[in-house]
Structures are given as structure tokens and as C-alpha cells.
Write a protein that holds these residues in place. Structure first.
Motif, PDB file in Angstrom:
ATOM      1  N   VAL A  25     -14.686  12.801  14.022  1.00  0.00           N
ATOM      2  CA  VAL A  25     -13.433  13.542  14.050  1.00  0.00           C
ATOM      3  C   VAL A  25     -13.482  14.643  15.113  1.00  0.00           C
ATOM      4  N   SER A  26     -14.672  14.902  15.618  1.00  0.00           N
ATOM      5  CA  SER A  26     -14.864  15.833  16.728  1.00  0.00           C
ATOM      6  C   SER A  26     -16.204  15.509  17.363  1.00  0.00           C
ATOM      7  N   LYS A  27     -16.536  16.215  18.393  1.00  0.00           N
ATOM      8  CA  LYS A  27     -17.787  15.968  19.095  1.00  0.00           C
ATOM      9  C   LYS A  27     -18.989  16.151  18.186  1.00  0.00           C
ATOM     10  N   TYR A  28     -18.858  17.062  17.223  1.00  0.00           N
ATOM     11  CA  TYR A  28     -20.011  17.406  16.392  1.00  0.00           C
ATOM     12  C   TYR A  28     -19.858  17.032  14.917  1.00  0.00           C
ATOM     13  N   GLU A  29     -18.731  16.449  14.543  1.00  0.00           N
ATOM     14  CA  GLU A  29     -18.508  16.166  13.118  1.00  0.00           C
ATOM     15  C   GLU A  29     -18.221  14.695  12.874  1.00  0.00           C
ATOM     16  N   LYS A  30     -18.960  14.113  11.928  1.00  0.00           N
ATOM     17  CA  LYS A  30     -18.758  12.731  11.519  1.00  0.00           C
ATOM     18  C   LYS A  30     -18.359  12.679  10.055  1.00  0.00           C
ATOM     19  N   HIS A  31     -17.472  11.751   9.735  1.00  0.00           N
ATOM     20  CA  HIS A  31     -17.106  11.498   8.352  1.00  0.00           C
ATOM     21  C   HIS A  31     -17.624  10.117   7.948  1.00  0.00           C
ATOM     22  N   LEU A  32     -17.906   9.962   6.658  1.00  0.00           N
ATOM     23  CA  LEU A  32     -18.382   8.687   6.130  1.00  0.00           C
ATOM     24  C   LEU A  32     -17.265   7.979   5.379  1.00  0.00           C
ATOM     25  N   ILE A  33     -17.342   6.665   5.346  1.00  0.00           N
ATOM     26  CA  ILE A  33     -16.330   5.888   4.645  1.00  0.00           C
ATOM     27  C   ILE A  33     -16.965   4.687   3.960  1.00  0.00           C
ATOM     28  N   LEU A  34     -16.501   4.392   2.752  1.00  0.00           N
ATOM     29  CA  LEU A  34     -16.909   3.209   2.003  1.00  0.00           C
ATOM     30  C   LEU A  34     -15.670   2.341   1.807  1.00  0.00           C
ATOM     31  N   ILE A  35     -15.692   1.142   2.359  1.00  0.00           N
ATOM     32  CA  ILE A  35     -14.559   0.220   2.245  1.00  0.00           C
ATOM     33  C   ILE A  35     -14.970  -0.914   1.320  1.00  0.00           C
ATOM     34  N   ASN A  36     -14.261  -1.054   0.220  1.00  0.00           N
ATOM     35  CA  ASN A  36     -14.633  -2.023  -0.809  1.00  0.00           C
ATOM     36  C   ASN A  36     -13.574  -3.108  -0.945  1.00  0.00           C
ATOM     37  N   LEU A  37     -14.020  -4.350  -0.954  1.00  0.00           N
ATOM     38  CA  LEU A  37     -13.110  -5.487  -1.063  1.00  0.00           C
ATOM     39  C   LEU A  37     -13.862  -6.689  -1.614  1.00  0.00           C
ATOM     40  N   SER A  38     -13.150  -7.728  -1.908  1.00  0.00           N
ATOM     41  CA  SER A  38     -13.771  -8.948  -2.408  1.00  0.00           C
ATOM     42  C   SER A  38     -14.670  -9.567  -1.344  1.00  0.00           C
ATOM     43  N   GLY A  39     -15.735 -10.203  -1.784  1.00  0.00           N
ATOM     44  CA  GLY A  39     -16.680 -10.814  -0.863  1.00  0.00           C
ATOM     45  C   GLY A  39     -16.088 -11.884   0.025  1.00  0.00           C
ATOM     46  N   GLN A  40     -14.952 -12.422  -0.354  1.00  0.00           N
ATOM     47  CA  GLN A  40     -14.338 -13.500   0.430  1.00  0.00           C
ATOM     48  C   GLN A  40     -13.367 -12.984   1.495  1.00  0.00           C
ATOM     49  N   HIS A  67     -22.339   7.211  -3.462  1.00  0.00           N
ATOM     50  CA  HIS A  67     -21.683   8.377  -4.064  1.00  0.00           C
ATOM     51  C   HIS A  67     -22.710   9.341  -4.636  1.00  0.00           C
ATOM     52  N   GLU A  68     -23.663   8.815  -5.394  1.00  0.00           N
ATOM     53  CA  GLU A  68     -24.677   9.666  -6.003  1.00  0.00           C
ATOM     54  C   GLU A  68     -25.543  10.344  -4.942  1.00  0.00           C
ATOM     55  N   LEU A  69     -25.925   9.599  -3.920  1.00  0.00           N
ATOM     56  CA  LEU A  69     -26.764  10.166  -2.863  1.00  0.00           C
ATOM     57  C   LEU A  69     -26.008  11.212  -2.054  1.00  0.00           C
ATOM     58  N   PHE A  70     -24.737  10.984  -1.817  1.00  0.00           N
ATOM     59  CA  PHE A  70     -23.940  11.911  -1.006  1.00  0.00           C
ATOM     60  C   PHE A  70     -23.782  13.259  -1.698  1.00  0.00           C
ATOM     61  N   TYR A  71     -23.515  13.243  -2.995  1.00  0.00           N
ATOM     62  CA  TYR A  71     -23.243  14.481  -3.706  1.00  0.00           C
ATOM     63  C   TYR A  71     -24.469  15.127  -4.334  1.00  0.00           C
ATOM     64  N   ASN A  72     -25.602  14.490  -4.209  1.00  0.00           N
ATOM     65  CA  ASN A  72     -26.794  15.039  -4.854  1.00  0.00           C
ATOM     66  C   ASN A  72     -27.977  15.153  -3.900  1.00  0.00           C
ATOM     67  N   SER A  73     -27.693  15.346  -2.627  1.00  0.00           N
ATOM     68  CA  SER A  73     -28.788  15.481  -1.662  1.00  0.00           C
ATOM     69  C   SER A  73     -28.317  16.239  -0.442  1.00  0.00           C
ATOM     70  N   LYS A  74     -29.186  16.361   0.518  1.00  0.00           N
ATOM     71  CA  LYS A  74     -28.901  17.116   1.739  1.00  0.00           C
ATOM     72  C   LYS A  74     -27.793  16.484   2.568  1.00  0.00           C
ATOM     73  N   THR A  75     -27.467  15.217   2.307  1.00  0.00           N
ATOM     74  CA  THR A  75     -26.434  14.555   3.110  1.00  0.00           C
ATOM     75  C   THR A  75     -25.079  15.225   2.943  1.00  0.00           C
ATOM     76  N   PHE A  76     -24.850  15.887   1.815  1.00  0.00           N
ATOM     77  CA  PHE A  76     -23.567  16.533   1.556  1.00  0.00           C
ATOM     78  C   PHE A  76     -23.252  17.581   2.616  1.00  0.00           C
ATOM     79  N   ASN A  77     -24.285  18.223   3.159  1.00  0.00           N
ATOM     80  CA  ASN A  77     -24.098  19.287   4.140  1.00  0.00           C
ATOM     81  C   ASN A  77     -24.088  18.784   5.580  1.00  0.00           C
TER      82      ASN A  77
END
Length: 204
Positions: free
Chosen positions: A78-93, A135-145
């Protein structure tokens, strides 16, 4: 088939403390949100197609590909120094329409698969990705920052799915079965617009 039955029978007697760490983190999501789930064991699976052929459900090996949850773990700048994460969920087919997702999120930058550095930060490999573990790793570790946000999208077509779905439980040889409609709304703090969104490619 006999080997799969033996492995799954063993789950009845193994203390949860003995589960692999990523499996424990995956089921933490379900337990803290008071959601039903069922763990299972299978031969190591490396893709949705492979996994669907190996999943163990209701005493049988193999599930329809539409019942295997596919999760794309990506990132975008979203900027030179900031990245956002995304989880896209759908059927395997189904396939992801990235142009549609960029429009939904109102971003001009491309979405790419999570980088090697991101995966190392989460201490996971691609075959271990599921939305509950991330989700658990993102909100319960250093990755949140490190990242600006985590956005979770679920394809709208999943909303009409009546059967349970399955995905990996954080390890290649572990599966987890769940009711998707109940699960989705446990992501209310991060899911875009708090709803299902039509994100798969339209068939031509």
C-alpha cells in the motif's frame, strides 16, 4: 485404507498436548470461538486436488474437490514501506479472479503469493496454510507489528454449501473438518465487509 483408519483411530487416544504445534494452533481458533470441528489424519498432501483424494471423512478416503477449502495466502503493497496480508478462501475446484479482488479492495497494486520472507516470519510452509492457523499466528506473534492488516475473504458460493468442508490442520498429514458458514463469522474483526463476496472467476 487400513492405514488411514488406524491413524484416525489413534486420534481417539492421543492427548492433545502431543499434537504438532501448528495443529494445536489451528484448533485453538475453533475452541476459543466455540466451534465444532473434527480432526483427521491422511497421507501427506501437497495441493487441493491431492488433498481431496486423501482426506478421511466418515470412514472413507477421499472427498469431492468442492469440499476442500483452498486458501491463497498473499500480500500487497500500500506504500513503499507497508505491506498488507490477505487470505482468499474458495472451493478447491474454483479459481481466483484477482482483478475482481483488487476492485473490491480498491487497490491498484498487484496481489502476490506471500513471499519467502513472510512465510519464514510465520514459520510455515505453503502446504501448511489454512485461514485459522494464519489468523492465530498473525494476532499472537510479532507478525502483528510488521504488517498493516490481515484481510480475510470468503467466496460467496461457499455460503450455499451445505456439506462440511475440510482443509489441512497445519500439517501435510493432518486434516480438519468444519461447517464453513459457522466458521466465517468468527473472522468478523478481519473479514472484509463482514460477508461472503463473489470472488471466483466467472465461467466463459
Amino acid at each position: 485404507m487400513e492405514r488411514e483408519k488406524e491413524l484416525n483411530d489413534q486420534l481417539l487416544y492421543i492427548d492433545q498436548k502431543m499434537y504438532p504445534d501448528k495443529v494445536k494452533k489451528t484448533i485453538t481458533f475453533f475452541e476459543k470461538n466455540k466451534l465444532d470441528f473434527k480432526l483427521s489424519r491422511n497421507k501427506e498432501a501437497f495441493s487441493c486436488v491431492d488433498a481431496a483424494q486423501k482426506r478421511y471423512r466418515d470412514g472413507e478416503v477421499g472427498i469431492p474437490l468442492k469440499d476442500e477449502l483452498k486458501t491463497y495466502f498473499g500480500e500487497y503493497k500500500v506504500s513503499k514501506y507497508e505491506k498488507h496480508l490477505i487470505l482468499i478462501n474458495l472451493s478447491g475446484q474454483d479459481r481466483i479472479d484477482f482483478k475482481k479482488i483488487r476492485s473490491i479492495l480498491k487497490i491498484s497494486k498487484g496481489i502476490r503469493l506471500a513471499s519467502k520472507e513472510t512465510m519464514e516470519l510465520f514459520n510455515i510452509e505453503y502446504g501448511q496454510v489454512n485461514p485459522f492457523l494464519i489468523h492465530e499466528l498473525f494476532y499472537n506473534s510479532k507478525t502483528f507489528n510488521v504488517f498493516g492488516s490481515l484481510t480475510v475473504l470468503f467466496d460467496k458460493d461457499l455460503q450455499i454449501e451445505k456439506s462440511t468442508m475440510m482443509t489441512n490442520a497445519g500439517e501435510l498429514s493432518w486434516g480438519i473438518e468444519f461447517s464453513l458458514v459457522n466458521v466465517v463469522y468468527s473472522f468478523s474483526e478481519v473479514i472484509y465487509d463482514k460477508s461472503f463476496i463473489k470472488i471466483i472467476e466467472d465461467e466463459n
